[in-house]
Design a protein around this motif. Sequence first.
Motif, PDB file in Angstrom:
ATOM      1  N   GLU A 157     -14.008  57.805  91.408  1.00 39.87           N
ATOM      2  CA  GLU A 157     -14.588  58.896  90.230  1.00 39.87           C
ATOM      3  C   GLU A 157     -15.979  58.860  90.265  1.00 39.87           C
ATOM      4  O   GLU A 157     -16.844  57.883  90.086  1.00 39.87           O
ATOM      5  CB  GLU A 157     -14.116  57.826  89.109  1.00 39.87           C
ATOM      6  N   ILE A 158     -16.211  59.333  88.927  1.00 37.44           N
ATOM      7  CA  ILE A 158     -17.430  60.038  88.546  1.00 37.44           C
ATOM      8  C   ILE A 158     -17.757  59.475  87.073  1.00 37.44           C
ATOM      9  O   ILE A 158     -17.003  60.091  86.454  1.00 37.44           O
ATOM     10  CB  ILE A 158     -18.181  61.423  89.141  1.00 37.44           C
ATOM     11  N   PHE A 159     -18.835  59.165  86.632  1.00 34.82           N
ATOM     12  CA  PHE A 159     -19.309  58.780  85.153  1.00 34.82           C
ATOM     13  C   PHE A 159     -19.782  59.761  84.623  1.00 34.82           C
ATOM     14  O   PHE A 159     -20.799  59.730  85.235  1.00 34.82           O
ATOM     15  CB  PHE A 159     -18.864  58.150  84.793  1.00 34.82           C
ATOM     16  N   PHE A 160     -19.744  60.575  83.451  1.00 34.59           N
ATOM     17  CA  PHE A 160     -20.440  61.261  82.777  1.00 34.59           C
ATOM     18  C   PHE A 160     -20.686  60.743  81.159  1.00 34.59           C
ATOM     19  O   PHE A 160     -19.464  60.399  80.302  1.00 34.59           O
ATOM     20  CB  PHE A 160     -20.286  62.648  82.438  1.00 34.59           C
ATOM     21  N   SER A 161     -21.977  59.765  80.712  1.00 32.87           N
ATOM     22  CA  SER A 161     -22.007  59.369  79.136  1.00 32.87           C
ATOM     23  C   SER A 161     -23.127  60.288  78.676  1.00 32.87           C
ATOM     24  O   SER A 161     -23.700  61.163  78.939  1.00 32.87           O
ATOM     25  CB  SER A 161     -22.684  57.590  79.811  1.00 32.87           C
ATOM     26  N   ASP A 162     -22.840  60.076  77.320  1.00 35.30           N
ATOM     27  CA  ASP A 162     -23.890  60.287  76.090  1.00 35.30           C
ATOM     28  C   ASP A 162     -23.383  61.186  75.826  1.00 35.30           C
ATOM     29  O   ASP A 162     -24.721  62.530  75.493  1.00 35.30           O
ATOM     30  CB  ASP A 162     -25.548  60.205  76.628  1.00 35.30           C
ATOM     31  N   LEU A 163     -22.405  61.980  76.348  1.00 32.38           N
ATOM     32  CA  LEU A 163     -22.370  63.581  75.745  1.00 32.38           C
ATOM     33  C   LEU A 163     -21.749  63.577  73.717  1.00 32.38           C
ATOM     34  O   LEU A 163     -21.306  62.362  73.418  1.00 32.38           O
ATOM     35  CB  LEU A 163     -20.812  64.045  75.871  1.00 32.38           C
ATOM     36  N   THR A 164     -21.689  64.518  73.407  1.00 28.47           N
ATOM     37  CA  THR A 164     -21.456  64.456  71.953  1.00 28.47           C
ATOM     38  C   THR A 164     -20.722  65.412  71.440  1.00 28.47           C
ATOM     39  O   THR A 164     -21.483  66.857  71.611  1.00 28.47           O
ATOM     40  CB  THR A 164     -23.308  64.448  70.634  1.00 28.47           C
ATOM     41  N   VAL A 165     -20.019  65.293  70.829  1.00 26.61           N
ATOM     42  CA  VAL A 165     -19.294  66.728  70.102  1.00 26.61           C
ATOM     43  C   VAL A 165     -19.851  67.480  69.322  1.00 26.61           C
ATOM     44  O   VAL A 165     -20.509  66.532  67.959  1.00 26.61           O
ATOM     45  CB  VAL A 165     -17.648  65.890  69.994  1.00 26.61           C
ATOM     46  N   ASP A 166     -19.626  68.225  68.744  1.00 30.43           N
ATOM     47  CA  ASP A 166     -20.201  69.037  67.132  1.00 30.43           C
ATOM     48  C   ASP A 166     -19.172  69.354  66.330  1.00 30.43           C
ATOM     49  O   ASP A 166     -18.190  68.362  66.461  1.00 30.43           O
ATOM     50  CB  ASP A 166     -20.094  70.523  67.939  1.00 30.43           C
ATOM     51  N   HIS A 167     -19.410  70.164  65.883  1.00 32.51           N
ATOM     52  CA  HIS A 167     -18.122  70.148  64.070  1.00 32.51           C
ATOM     53  C   HIS A 167     -17.036  70.951  64.712  1.00 32.51           C
ATOM     54  O   HIS A 167     -16.654  71.653  65.470  1.00 32.51           O
ATOM     55  CB  HIS A 167     -18.837  71.499  63.220  1.00 32.51           C
ATOM     56  N   PRO A 168     -15.937  70.092  64.630  1.00 33.26           N
ATOM     57  CA  PRO A 168     -14.412  69.860  64.388  1.00 33.26           C
ATOM     58  C   PRO A 168     -14.247  71.800  64.819  1.00 33.26           C
ATOM     59  O   PRO A 168     -13.239  72.636  64.934  1.00 33.26           O
ATOM     60  CB  PRO A 168     -13.718  69.133  64.180  1.00 33.26           C
TER      61      PRO A 168
END
Length: 199
Positions: A157-168
Amino acid sequence: MKYIRKVAAAVLLSLALTGCNSAEFDKLQDQAVILQQEKDQLAKEVTALKADLKQKDQKVQELTAIVTDYETQYDASIEDIRFISEDMYQEGEQDGYIYGKFNVVVTVRNNTDHEMKNIKITARLESSFSNYPKAAPKVTATKMDVIKQISSGETKEIFFSDLTVDHPEVIQELFINVVGQGEAEKIKIPVAFPPGSQD
């Protein structure tokens, strides 16, 4: 005279018993015929079920071969992509939808018969507007990690962290790539408005 009466009674009793035995015999014979018919019907159903089972078994083997070919067409394949977030709805109609920061867990499998080293995995977050289909997606984040070593048949497993979604209302997709020696996959991110916000 008494003798004749006794003989007649014996004959009548014998005939009555014979009649009973004949009726029982006919009944048993009818039961045997019915049971034989049921047995024949079951034998036909068993034959049909065996043929159906054989056909389904062949189909399962064909589909399994297709899946295996697909899974092993890459040296390293993406087995699973999961979103993890504290800013994610946990129930209701929007269960699994994200409204803030999130992390991604990518499961990678080594499909070769040898150990692989230094496999680069990239994650690229892209956003686009559905009402501008010809516009190129905007890259909002890019991440990379490396699997130092992975044995034959092993998954890591690889983890990618601290991503943020935009407006829905913006289409947001995550592009995962096993660089140079594996699979690439794009997955749409389920995005929602935060709880209590005005839509």
